[in-house]
Motif scaffolding. Structure first.
Motif, PDB file in Angstrom:
ATOM      1  N   GLY A 277      44.368 -25.833 -32.170  1.00 32.33           N
ATOM      2  CA  GLY A 277      43.254 -24.918 -32.394  1.00 32.33           C
ATOM      3  C   GLY A 277      42.178 -24.922 -31.339  1.00 32.33           C
ATOM      4  O   GLY A 277      41.106 -24.350 -31.544  1.00 32.33           O
ATOM      5  N   ARG A 278      42.437 -25.529 -30.183  1.00 38.37           N
ATOM      6  CA  ARG A 278      41.413 -25.555 -29.143  1.00 38.37           C
ATOM      7  C   ARG A 278      41.307 -24.221 -28.406  1.00 38.37           C
ATOM      8  O   ARG A 278      40.261 -23.899 -27.850  1.00 38.37           O
ATOM      9  CB  ARG A 278      41.689 -26.692 -28.159  1.00 38.37           C
ATOM     10  N   TYR A 279      42.410 -23.467 -28.380  1.00 36.08           N
ATOM     11  CA  TYR A 279      42.409 -22.154 -27.745  1.00 36.08           C
ATOM     12  C   TYR A 279      43.127 -21.158 -28.639  1.00 36.08           C
ATOM     13  O   TYR A 279      43.962 -21.543 -29.469  1.00 36.08           O
ATOM     14  CB  TYR A 279      43.062 -22.213 -26.352  1.00 36.08           C
ATOM     15  N   ASP A 280      42.823 -19.882 -28.459  1.00 31.10           N
ATOM     16  CA  ASP A 280      43.415 -18.823 -29.279  1.00 31.10           C
ATOM     17  C   ASP A 280      44.597 -18.154 -28.602  1.00 31.10           C
ATOM     18  O   ASP A 280      45.512 -17.681 -29.272  1.00 31.10           O
ATOM     19  CB  ASP A 280      42.359 -17.762 -29.621  1.00 31.10           C
ATOM     20  N   ILE A 281      44.543 -18.093 -27.259  1.00 28.53           N
ATOM     21  CA  ILE A 281      45.589 -17.438 -26.479  1.00 28.53           C
ATOM     22  C   ILE A 281      46.024 -18.379 -25.366  1.00 28.53           C
ATOM     23  O   ILE A 281      45.188 -18.995 -24.702  1.00 28.53           O
ATOM     24  CB  ILE A 281      45.076 -16.120 -25.864  1.00 28.53           C
ATOM     25  N   GLY A 282      47.330 -18.465 -25.162  1.00 29.04           N
ATOM     26  CA  GLY A 282      47.866 -19.221 -24.037  1.00 29.04           C
ATOM     27  C   GLY A 282      48.781 -18.334 -23.219  1.00 29.04           C
ATOM     28  O   GLY A 282      49.523 -17.512 -23.757  1.00 29.04           O
ATOM     29  N   ILE A 283      48.724 -18.481 -21.900  1.00 33.02           N
ATOM     30  CA  ILE A 283      49.629 -17.774 -20.999  1.00 33.02           C
ATOM     31  C   ILE A 283      50.481 -18.839 -20.315  1.00 33.02           C
ATOM     32  O   ILE A 283      49.941 -19.764 -19.703  1.00 33.02           O
ATOM     33  CB  ILE A 283      48.856 -16.948 -19.964  1.00 33.02           C
ATOM     34  N   VAL A 284      51.801 -18.725 -20.428  1.00 31.51           N
ATOM     35  CA  VAL A 284      52.697 -19.741 -19.878  1.00 31.51           C
ATOM     36  C   VAL A 284      53.775 -19.082 -19.034  1.00 31.51           C
ATOM     37  O   VAL A 284      54.008 -17.867 -19.122  1.00 31.51           O
ATOM     38  CB  VAL A 284      53.351 -20.584 -21.000  1.00 31.51           C
TER      39      VAL A 284
ATOM     40  N   HIS B 294      53.063 -27.337 -21.189  1.00 33.61           N
ATOM     41  CA  HIS B 294      53.134 -28.186 -22.378  1.00 33.61           C
ATOM     42  C   HIS B 294      51.754 -28.499 -22.933  1.00 33.61           C
ATOM     43  O   HIS B 294      51.569 -28.634 -24.138  1.00 33.61           O
ATOM     44  CB  HIS B 294      53.890 -29.484 -22.070  1.00 33.61           C
ATOM     45  N   GLU B 295      50.756 -28.590 -22.048  1.00 37.80           N
ATOM     46  CA  GLU B 295      49.387 -28.825 -22.510  1.00 37.80           C
ATOM     47  C   GLU B 295      48.852 -27.610 -23.263  1.00 37.80           C
ATOM     48  O   GLU B 295      48.129 -27.752 -24.264  1.00 37.80           O
ATOM     49  CB  GLU B 295      48.483 -29.142 -21.310  1.00 37.80           C
ATOM     50  N   ILE B 296      49.206 -26.418 -22.783  1.00 38.61           N
ATOM     51  CA  ILE B 296      48.753 -25.195 -23.435  1.00 38.61           C
ATOM     52  C   ILE B 296      49.331 -25.089 -24.839  1.00 38.61           C
ATOM     53  O   ILE B 296      48.637 -24.722 -25.797  1.00 38.61           O
ATOM     54  CB  ILE B 296      49.142 -23.970 -22.581  1.00 38.61           C
ATOM     55  N   VAL B 297      50.597 -25.419 -24.985  1.00 37.55           N
ATOM     56  CA  VAL B 297      51.236 -25.383 -26.303  1.00 37.55           C
ATOM     57  C   VAL B 297      50.512 -26.311 -27.271  1.00 37.55           C
ATOM     58  O   VAL B 297      50.179 -25.935 -28.402  1.00 37.55           O
ATOM     59  CB  VAL B 297      52.725 -25.780 -26.195  1.00 37.55           C
ATOM     60  N   ASN B 298      50.222 -27.535 -26.839  1.00 34.05           N
ATOM     61  CA  ASN B 298      49.520 -28.494 -27.702  1.00 34.05           C
ATOM     62  C   ASN B 298      48.118 -28.016 -28.054  1.00 34.05           C
ATOM     63  O   ASN B 298      47.673 -28.150 -29.206  1.00 34.05           O
ATOM     64  CB  ASN B 298      49.444 -29.861 -27.015  1.00 34.05           C
TER      65      ASN B 298
ATOM     66  N   ASP C  52      55.566 -22.321 -35.221  1.00 34.90           N
ATOM     67  CA  ASP C  52      54.170 -21.965 -35.504  1.00 34.90           C
ATOM     68  C   ASP C  52      53.554 -21.068 -34.451  1.00 34.90           C
ATOM     69  O   ASP C  52      52.371 -20.725 -34.544  1.00 34.90           O
ATOM     70  CB  ASP C  52      53.328 -23.241 -35.639  1.00 34.90           C
ATOM     71  N   LEU C  53      54.338 -20.676 -33.436  1.00 31.21           N
ATOM     72  CA  LEU C  53      53.794 -19.883 -32.342  1.00 31.21           C
ATOM     73  C   LEU C  53      54.594 -18.601 -32.136  1.00 31.21           C
ATOM     74  O   LEU C  53      55.815 -18.589 -32.280  1.00 31.21           O
ATOM     75  CB  LEU C  53      53.806 -20.681 -31.038  1.00 31.21           C
ATOM     76  N   GLU C  54      53.889 -17.540 -31.784  1.00 30.21           N
ATOM     77  CA  GLU C  54      54.526 -16.304 -31.327  1.00 30.21           C
ATOM     78  C   GLU C  54      54.529 -16.306 -29.809  1.00 30.21           C
ATOM     79  O   GLU C  54      53.540 -16.663 -29.176  1.00 30.21           O
ATOM     80  CB  GLU C  54      53.757 -15.084 -31.827  1.00 30.21           C
ATOM     81  N   CYS C  55      55.647 -15.903 -29.221  1.00 30.77           N
ATOM     82  CA  CYS C  55      55.786 -15.872 -27.771  1.00 30.77           C
ATOM     83  C   CYS C  55      56.432 -14.555 -27.369  1.00 30.77           C
ATOM     84  O   CYS C  55      57.503 -14.208 -27.875  1.00 30.77           O
ATOM     85  CB  CYS C  55      56.624 -17.066 -27.303  1.00 30.77           C
ATOM     86  N   TYR C  56      55.783 -13.823 -26.460  1.00 31.59           N
ATOM     87  CA  TYR C  56      56.375 -12.579 -25.983  1.00 31.59           C
ATOM     88  C   TYR C  56      55.935 -12.303 -24.547  1.00 31.59           C
ATOM     89  O   TYR C  56      54.919 -12.845 -24.070  1.00 31.59           O
ATOM     90  CB  TYR C  56      56.010 -11.392 -26.884  1.00 31.59           C
TER      91      TYR C  56
END
Length: 296
Positions: free
Chosen positions: A138-145, A129-133, A153-157
């Motif tokens: 705009g604090r990070y460009d890529i998140g791995i969850v 949930h922190e990564i999503v926020n 507003d997010l792409e997830c694959y």
């Protein structure tokens, strides 16, 4: 007025130790070099050089100005390279992931930075949930969850999969479900979900739910849960990434189970973002390396 060329002239002067050699290197006249230095001193309102005949020494302000000038031009070059999205081994990457992923992905990235000094990475270990926020802000460009995310507003694959391991103390002898219930379960952030999936797949006749297990404790740091297992306090289920990077590998063991269950890792990015190609190289490089290690 600030003039970067004055700082460039000053750096060259300090490095050559000579007005004449500075003029030759920069294709200037010697009076032109002197003029740049005077204008820089006027701009900073400080004396940078103590002139002694044909030579000079740096004042305290002069030393500090030289250090600042080096930093200024280094940051300029870094910024200039970061603007080129086609560079594979240069620029900044901003990535966030859970600790279970970062335990091996972050060392892989550090290895890439050693090979490519112009590559810089800001890496955050965080919960899903922190990564999503962080991505949305705009604090990070890529998140791995570790869970699929549905957000407009997010792409997830799906990016990568890692086998789950049922980890017990090294002296654990049997492997029935009753034996596991006897020693109890050690939980962490994703622990119950992982245990539920792996136990259901391998003990279909006996397994009901994790509520039937004695819970021996919880930690929010997945890398530490194997310390408790190594001390004989219970069993857990973790990604193979966690087991392979654990300092307690020799004090624990993974049971051989007939059915493999994978932890699915998802890649998150903002829909409106256009990512430099260096991200693709890092992510694909790690994925390919892991697949070679996992595949017998």
């Amino acid at each position: 007025m600030f003039n970067a060329q004055y700082f460039r002239t000053y750096i060259t002067l300090v490095e050559t130790g000579s007005f004449t050699r500075t003029a030759q290197r920069l294709d200037m006249t010697q009076p032109g070099v002197s003029q740049h230095i005077r204008k820089l001193e006027r701009y900073l309102n400080k004396t940078l050089l103590e002139r002694r005949g044909r030579g000079f020494t740096l004042t305290e302000s002069g030393r500090r100005a030289y250090d600042y000038a080096l930093k200024l031009f280094a940051e300029h070059e870094q910024f200039r390279h970061a603007l080129d999205d086609d560079l594979l081994d240069s620029g900044e990457c901003r990535i966030a992931s859970p600790g279970s992923v970062g335990l091996m992905f972050y060392p892989y990235i550090l290895g890439q930075q050693q090979r490519h000094p112009n590559l810089t990475v800001s890496y955050s270990f965080a919960f899903n949930h922190e990564i999503v926020n962080d991505l949305l802000e705009g604090r990070y460009d890529i998140g791995i969850v570790t869970e699929a995310v549905n957000h407009p507003d997010l792409e997830c694959y799906v990016w990568h999969q890692e086998p789950l391991c049922l980890v017990v103390p090294a002296d654990f002898v049997e492997g029935t479900l009753s034996d596991l219930m006897g020693i109890g379960f050690l939980n962490y952030y994703d622990g119950i979900n992982h245990a539920n999936a792996l136990l259901r797949a391998n003990y279909p006749d006996d397994y009901r739910s994790m509520t039937h297990f004695r819970h021996q404790g919880f930690t929010n740091e997945v890398s530490m849960v194997l310390d408790a297992v190594a001390r004989g306090l219970g069993f857990t289920v973790v990604s193979r990434l966690v087991l392979e990077t654990s300092p307690w590998q020799r004090q624990v063991k993974a049971l051989n189970l007939p059915n493999t269950v994978n932890e699915v890792l998802y890649l998150l990015r903002r829909r409106d973002s256009v990512l430099p190609k260096r991200y693709e190289k890092l992510l694909n490089g790690f994925h390919q390396e892991r697949m070679q290690e996992i595949t017998p």
